[in-house]
Write a protein that holds these residues in place. Sequence first.
Motif, PDB file in Angstrom:
ATOM      1  N   LEU A 211      22.400 -56.090  11.606  1.00  0.00           N
ATOM      2  CA  LEU A 211      22.742 -55.395  10.367  1.00  0.00           C
ATOM      3  C   LEU A 211      23.178 -56.409   9.324  1.00  0.00           C
ATOM      4  O   LEU A 211      24.175 -57.123   9.510  1.00  0.00           O
ATOM      5  N   LEU A 212      22.467 -56.475   8.211  1.00  0.00           N
ATOM      6  CA  LEU A 212      22.823 -57.335   7.088  1.00  0.00           C
ATOM      7  C   LEU A 212      23.568 -56.512   6.042  1.00  0.00           C
ATOM      8  O   LEU A 212      23.220 -55.368   5.786  1.00  0.00           O
ATOM      9  N   GLY A 213      24.584 -57.114   5.418  1.00  0.00           N
ATOM     10  CA  GLY A 213      25.399 -56.364   4.468  1.00  0.00           C
ATOM     11  C   GLY A 213      26.323 -55.404   5.177  1.00  0.00           C
ATOM     12  O   GLY A 213      26.529 -54.267   4.749  1.00  0.00           O
TER      13      GLY A 213
ATOM     14  N   ARG B 196      29.153 -50.151   6.389  1.00  0.00           N
ATOM     15  CA  ARG B 196      30.275 -49.661   7.203  1.00  0.00           C
ATOM     16  C   ARG B 196      29.946 -48.321   7.852  1.00  0.00           C
ATOM     17  O   ARG B 196      30.356 -48.055   8.990  1.00  0.00           O
ATOM     18  N   HIS B 197      29.210 -47.479   7.179  1.00  0.00           N
ATOM     19  CA  HIS B 197      28.775 -46.222   7.795  1.00  0.00           C
ATOM     20  C   HIS B 197      27.752 -46.478   8.895  1.00  0.00           C
ATOM     21  O   HIS B 197      27.765 -45.806   9.935  1.00  0.00           O
ATOM     22  N   LEU B 198      26.856 -47.431   8.687  1.00  0.00           N
ATOM     23  CA  LEU B 198      25.886 -47.765   9.726  1.00  0.00           C
ATOM     24  C   LEU B 198      26.589 -48.303  10.969  1.00  0.00           C
ATOM     25  O   LEU B 198      26.219 -47.957  12.101  1.00  0.00           O
TER      26      LEU B 198
ATOM     27  N   ASN C 279      18.566 -53.931   6.742  1.00  0.00           N
ATOM     28  CA  ASN C 279      19.013 -54.683   5.569  1.00  0.00           C
ATOM     29  C   ASN C 279      19.748 -53.776   4.587  1.00  0.00           C
ATOM     30  O   ASN C 279      19.141 -53.135   3.735  1.00  0.00           O
ATOM     31  N   ALA C 280      21.078 -53.740   4.723  1.00  0.00           N
ATOM     32  CA  ALA C 280      21.913 -52.979   3.789  1.00  0.00           C
ATOM     33  C   ALA C 280      22.500 -53.874   2.708  1.00  0.00           C
ATOM     34  O   ALA C 280      23.375 -53.444   1.952  1.00  0.00           O
TER      35      ALA C 280
ATOM     36  N   HIS D  96      14.859 -51.171   5.263  1.00  0.00           N
ATOM     37  CA  HIS D  96      15.318 -51.644   3.961  1.00  0.00           C
ATOM     38  C   HIS D  96      15.574 -50.435   3.068  1.00  0.00           C
ATOM     39  O   HIS D  96      14.921 -49.392   3.219  1.00  0.00           O
ATOM     40  N   TYR D  97      16.489 -50.574   2.119  1.00  0.00           N
ATOM     41  CA  TYR D  97      16.887 -49.450   1.267  1.00  0.00           C
ATOM     42  C   TYR D  97      16.523 -49.747  -0.187  1.00  0.00           C
ATOM     43  O   TYR D  97      16.785 -50.833  -0.707  1.00  0.00           O
TER      44      TYR D  97
END
Length: 294
Positions: A5-7, A14-16, A57-58, A98-99
């Motif tokens: 998890l990035l970011g 934090r939710h992820l 990728n967050a 990715h978002y």
Amino acid sequence: MTTLLLGANGQLGRHLRAEIAGMATCARSQADHALDLSDIETASRLLDRIQPEVIVNAAAWTAVDDAEDHEDQAFRLNHDLPAALAEWCRRHEALLVHYSTDYVFSGQPGRPWREDDPVAPESAYGRSKLAGEQAIAASACRALVLRTAWVYSALPGNFVSAILKRAGEGQDLKVVADQTGSPTWAGTLARATKALLGQADQIERPQLMHVTGQGAVSWHQLACLAVQMAAERGIIERAVEVEPIGSDQWPQKARRPAWSVLDGGRFEHFTGKRLPDWDAALAECLEQWSEAQC
């Protein structure tokens, strides 16, 4: 399955972390791997060392107005980083999640935006996020690009937490009433990501999906309901007045889409899960506000 998890320390990250167990985390600090993700060469070496099977990728440049003056920096995180991640995933047959954003659109089609509608970003932020989408698509890697909109949580730095902070101080509010969108609790987006990862073996090429709270509401209507619900739950002492204003009364550097409602049908068809209505998700977030800092 090794998932990175990035970011990891942002509101979505934090939710992820709360929703998906067992992920390795990467952020500037307080993570398994401390790294400035604008240093893409070092990030690539980290991937070579960890060899993740899934990268979520967050990480992103999310300061919409600041991007107008720092477009190169916005592109570094919103295009260059996802492009490098996509190329790494292509070479290693890994999956990239990715978002992206509603800011890739402009105009009002008279219905929620679908994934295949024409894009026309009107801001540096929107252009940088669209460029990231296009780089991932061009890579032909295994990828999920999830467009979302109006993301909020109890953490600082988003619309809902900002208005409730001011309302909690007894300040009356002036809120734009001529922009309409689909508010999305970060918890909704994290749960949707978990559902999609459960079907990761079905992703063989880049796929684009819209994931938001369902329904359409103005910023003013969102503020009114958030203030009312927060007062009912004792998050703030009392409801304050929320005055509707036009966008021209709240000048900002970056142009915002007037219509940010996204159609979640593709996600629902793929997963068999229904996305929650925006107001139900807001109520769930506020129920957890004090205990969990949702």
